[in-house]
Design a protein around this motif. Sequence first.
Motif, PDB file in Angstrom:
ATOM      1  N   UNK A 227      -1.156   0.161  -6.282  1.00  0.00           N
ATOM      2  CA  UNK A 227      -2.811  -0.209  -5.801  1.00  0.00           C
ATOM      3  C   UNK A 227      -2.853  -0.356  -4.417  1.00  0.00           C
ATOM      4  N   UNK A 228      -3.514   0.765  -3.681  1.00  0.00           N
ATOM      5  CA  UNK A 228      -3.417   0.599  -2.199  1.00  0.00           C
ATOM      6  C   UNK A 228      -4.953   0.653  -1.681  1.00  0.00           C
ATOM      7  N   UNK A 229      -5.117   0.126  -0.380  1.00  0.00           N
ATOM      8  CA  UNK A 229      -6.451   0.079   0.240  1.00  0.00           C
ATOM      9  C   UNK A 229      -6.566   1.436   1.064  1.00  0.00           C
ATOM     10  N   UNK A 230      -7.710   1.423   1.919  1.00  0.00           N
ATOM     11  CA  UNK A 230      -7.961   2.711   2.660  1.00  0.00           C
ATOM     12  C   UNK A 230      -6.856   2.989   3.635  1.00  0.00           C
ATOM     13  N   UNK A 231      -6.273   2.140   4.296  1.00  0.00           N
ATOM     14  CA  UNK A 231      -5.027   2.000   5.168  1.00  0.00           C
ATOM     15  C   UNK A 231      -3.860   2.469   4.428  1.00  0.00           C
TER      16      UNK A 231
END
Length: 202
Positions: A67-71
Motif C-alpha cells: 500500500x503506497x501513498x501518492x508520493x
Amino acid sequence: MAKVHPQRPAPPSPPSDSYITSRRETFTLWMKSLVIQGNGYTVFNSDGEIVYRMDNYDKKCSSEVYLMDLQGKVLFTRLRRKLRVFGRWEGYKCNGSKVDSQKPCFQVRKHCRILGGGSSCEVTVRPNEAQSYHYRIQGLAGKSTFKIVNSEGGVMAEVKRKQTSSGVVLGEDVLDLVVEPHVDHSLVMALVAVCGLIHHRM
C-alpha cells in the motif's frame, strides 16, 4: 466518457503526513493497477486525484502486497499465512524505507458460518505494545459490498458499488469507499486490500 470519481466538492486536503481527517471522506476504488500487468487497486479522492495505490508486483494472490501513498511511500505490506481451515493475514507498518517485521501492526482472521452461509473477519490492530483495538469486517459474502465496524458496532468505513449522479450502477471494478471522521485512511485502505486478497482480486 463519464468520470468515476465523486462529483461533490473536495474537502480540504490533510497534511501529507496525515491520514486522518475530521470529516467524512469519500474515495473511489478502481480495481486496476497502474503497473502494466500488475494486480492492485488505484484510489482517487473526491477531486479525482490519485491518493493511494495498492499493488502486487508478483503473480495474482501472491504473499506480498504494498500500500503506497501518492508520493510512492510504502505504508503497509501484507503477508498471507495459510491455515488448515481459516485464513489469516498480517499487516506490517512501514517506517520510511524499512518494514517493522518484528510484530504485525494488524491481524485479520476470517470466520465462515457453516450454517446460514456468509463470512466475516475479525481485525486486531496493535499500534504499539500498550494498545490494541478490535474491529470486524462484515458483509464479505458479496465481493463489492462490506463494512468495517468497531467493537461497539459503529461503522468506520463502507465499500459499495458506485453509482453515477443519474443512478446508473457502474461495474464491479469501480467502487465507492466512505470513511467516517477520525478514522485512519491508510489502515482502511490496508484492510480493503486484505478483502481483495480474500476474494482473489489482487
